[in-house]
Structure formats: structure tokens, C-alpha cells
Design an enzyme around this catalytic site. Structure first.
Site, PDB file in Angstrom:
ATOM      1  CD  GLU A 179      -5.661  20.209  53.674  1.00 53.69           C
ATOM      2  OE1 GLU A 179      -4.650  19.543  53.951  1.00 53.69           O
ATOM      3  OE2 GLU A 179      -5.652  21.448  53.540  1.00 53.69           O
ATOM      4  CG  ASP A 217       1.028  17.348  50.502  1.00 57.88           C
ATOM      5  OD1 ASP A 217       2.074  17.880  50.908  1.00 57.88           O
ATOM      6  OD2 ASP A 217       0.072  17.073  51.241  1.00 57.88           O
TER       7      ASP A 217
END
Length: 390
Positions: free
Chosen positions: A158, A174
């Protein structure tokens, strides 16, 4: 709060969620302006395949996110384009893949916030959908068996690139599948996320062997984070309940002190509520296992400078299971984290796997600086490396 704190992210286990799991973060943190407007020069992003398991022709890169106004993607030539419904092909999915072209594949990264996805063996299926105010993307949800990307080995990093600054992290919040390392050059040279030799296999083995965690391991494809495992019946929704009960009982009879930038808060439990006094009056209801794993619900952290920072420290302490060993939080010695049989074995395995001991195993892992996150206000170059699978 750092611009890339996972606390701003909206996560969901729904496979068709629009721009999930990062929609709120991307919209809040990216620079404004449409993708067709002239932009400052892009930041060179180098993609390096040292996986040893997949050749370049089997690795596909996707850069997707938000420019502050639109959901968008980056072309192989470094152009930022707005997502369109017409991008879906005959199979119903877009093809935004960037191929690897040599030892290092360089893409100019525009100003935006988003994710860099790496898919190995097969391409990912991103679907352009009607988001109500323009086209949006349904992101991969590798923890949902019905998701079209479930069979594909994939992972992501990210970032936010804005005004010459870069904020970036690897993430296991996740799931974990592809070992990735990020490097950043600017005012200084930094790296994070690099796994120790053989660590990918050890993560799979350690999670598989931990009581209650074994179902989170999906063949050799990925390990699903336990919070998402609750939603798919792979992890017990009351796993942390005995620990939470012990914490609640302990602090019914003594003070819990939490120190943040705002000062020190002193808390006591009464019934189902943990109440703090200090720089402000803040309180938290008794969390569930899901609240702990997602750092949400009873442990949600509003961006208010008081409740939010206390929630973050509490969330980290619950996940690291340090609340029964010390009444002053946050704790900063990793030797005391993840002790005992009932702990966050997934996050424990991820931190043990990295060379610098840092990982994003849960959303508040940046408390006390244990997240695989780096930033530079004058970034000149970013490198994302697929490190060895073995």
C-alpha cells in the site's frame, strides 16, 4: 497518525465491495484533481522478481487506487487513468496488468493513494462496477472462497504518493501469500518487509500448527488473517473471549494506564465498560474477538486525538496479549509480545518471519513502531521486490 496508518482503512469480507478494502483511506489521503490533469513527475517504481518460483512472464502487476476524486489505475507507461465501466472485457473483468519486462521493470508512479498488487501464475480479475458517483472497482478478496481471485496467488503493498513524499507499507492485515519487500530512497535509504530465508514456509507451518488456526492455511496459496476467518467459518468467533474476560476482571480491581501524545489516561473496569480519565473522558465497552482482530467495533479509533489513540493502544495490547503482564501501555519490548498459548499466532508468525521484526499483522500494528511501514518526504525512488518463496 501517519498518512498510511491502517486505522483509516475500511476493510470488508464481501467479495464485491467497491474499492475495498482501502476505499476510505484512498479517498481521504490522495491529492485532489482528475486523472487527466497534468501531474508532477512520477516517482520511479522498480519491480524486481526474485521469487525463484515464478518467471517474469507469470508475474502480473496492478497499480490501482484513487487520486482524490476518481478511482483509477496506472498503465505500463505510467499514465493515470480513470476507471470506466467500458474497461470490462468480454469476460466481465478489466485487464490492468503491467507485465514485467526485464531484471527490473520501472513504472512512473503518479500522485495517488492505492495498492500495488502482485499476481503470480494467473492474472487478477478486477471488475469495474457502478459506484453511484462514477465507476468503481471490486477489489480481490482472497479470503472469500467465492471470489474469482481466490484461486490466484496474489498479495499487495500500500502507498500514498503526494507532493514528493511517499508513505508505504507491506501488509498482512487481510492475508499473507507473496513475500514482498519495499525499499525507499530519498532523504535516506530504507527497506522493510524482507523475509528471512525460508520464512514463507515457516509462516505457513507455524500458523497451521497453532491450536485453532490451522484452517486459515489455504494449501500453499495463502494464510488468511483470523478476523476474515471468522466470517468464513475458519476461525472461532470466541477465541479471545477467555483472555478478554481475564483482562476485564484484572482491571476491575486495579488501574490501567495508557499513554498517548495527549498524555496519560487512567482506566478502570465497571461492568461491561472500561472508562478512562485524564486529558479527556473516554470509555470502551467490552470487546469481542472480532473487535480485537479487526481493531474495530468496541475498539474503533476515531481521528479525534483522544479516544482514537487510546483505542489504538488498547487494540495493540489485546492483539499482542500484553494487558495481563503490564498495567502500563503501550509496551515496547517485542520479547513480551504474543506470549502464552492463546495469542495472535498469525501476527506472531509474521513478525518472526521478517528480518527487521516488523509486519502489519493487524490494523494497530503501528503502535510503538512495529509495522512494516516506511516514509520519506523527499522520495526519489521506490522498489517493490518479490523475495524468495523458499
Amino acid at each position: 497518525m501517519t498518512p498510511l496508518s491502517r486505522r483509516g482503512l475500511l476493510r470488508t469480507a464481501v467479495a464485491t465491495a467497491l474499492a475495498a478494502p482501502a476505499a476510505g483511506f484512498l479517498a481521504q489521503r490522495a491529492s485532489a484533481g482528475g486523472p487527466q490533469q497534468p501531474k508532477a513527475a512520477g516517482l520511479p517504481l522498480k519491480i524486481v522478481n526474485n521469487s525463484g518460483a515464478y518467471d517474469n512472464g507469470s508475474v502480473h502487476v496492478y497499480i490501482v487506487g484513487n487520486d482524490g476524486t476518481h478511482q483509477c489505475y496506472v498503465t505500463p507507461g505510467g499514465e493515470l487513468k480513470q476507471v470506466q465501466l467500458s474497461d470490462n472485457g468480454p469476460d466481465g473483468f478489466t485487464d490492468y496488468a503491467i507485465p514485467l519486462t526485464g531484471t527490473e521493470t520501472t513504472v512512473q508512479l503518479p500522485q495517488m493513494s492505492g495498492r500495488i498488487y502482485i499476481a503470480c501464475g494467473e492474472k487478477l480479475k478486477f471488475k469495474a462496477v457502478d459506484g453511484g458517483q462514477g465507476a468503481a472497482l471490486a477489489y480481490p478478496a482472497g479470503w472469500v472462497e467465492s471470489d474469482p481471485n481466490y484461486p490466484v496467488v496474489h498479495d499487495c503493498a500500500e502507498f500514498t504518493h503526494k507532493n514528493g513524499a511517499m508513505y508505504c507499507n507491506t501488509t498482512m492485515v487481510d492475508m499473507f501469500s507473496v513475500p514482498l519487500a519495499i525499499g525507499l530512497k530519498g532523504d535516506k535509504d530504507q527497506t522493510t518487509g524482507t523475509l528471512k530465508p525460508g520464512a514463507r514456509a515457516r509462516v505457513f507451518d507455524q500458523v497451521r500448527s497453532a491450536d485453532g488456526f490451522s484452517k486459515l492455511v489455504v494449501d500453499d496459496k495463502r494464510v488468511i488473517a483470523p478476523g476474515h476467518g471468522i466470517g468464513s467459518g475458519l476461525f472461532a468467533d470466541d477465541y479471545f473471549a477467555p483472555y478478554i474476560d481475564e483482562v476485564w476482571s484484572a482491571y476491575a480491581g486495579k488501574d490501567l494506564k495508557v499513554t498517548t501524545n495527549a498524555g496519560t489516561f487512567t482506566g478502570r473496569v465497571s461492568g461491561d465498560t472500561l472508562s478512562f480519565s485524564g486529558p479527556a473522558q473516554v470509555s470502551f465497552r467490552k470487546p469481542t474477538t472480532k473487535d480485537v482482530l479487526f481493531c474495530d467495533g468496541a475498539l474503533a479509533a476515531p481521528n479525534d486525538g483522544t479516544t482514537g489513540p487510546v483505542a489504538a493502544v488498547l487494540g495493540a495490547a489485546f492483539n499482542r496479549t500484553t494487558l495481563l503482564t503490564t498495567a502500563e501501555q503501550p509496551t515496547t519490548d517485542p520479547a513480551g509480545f504474543y506470549q502464552g498459548d492463546r495469542t495472535h499466532h498469525y501476527a506472531k508468525a509474521m513478525h518472526a518471519a521478517t528480518e527487521d521484526g516488523k509486519a502489519y499483522g493487524f490494523a494497530f500494528d503501528d503502535v510503538a513502531g512495529f509495522a512494516s511501514y516506511i516514509e520519506d518526504g523527499a522520495a526519489r525512488e521506490m522498489t517493490l521486490t518479490l523475495t524468495p518463496f523458499e
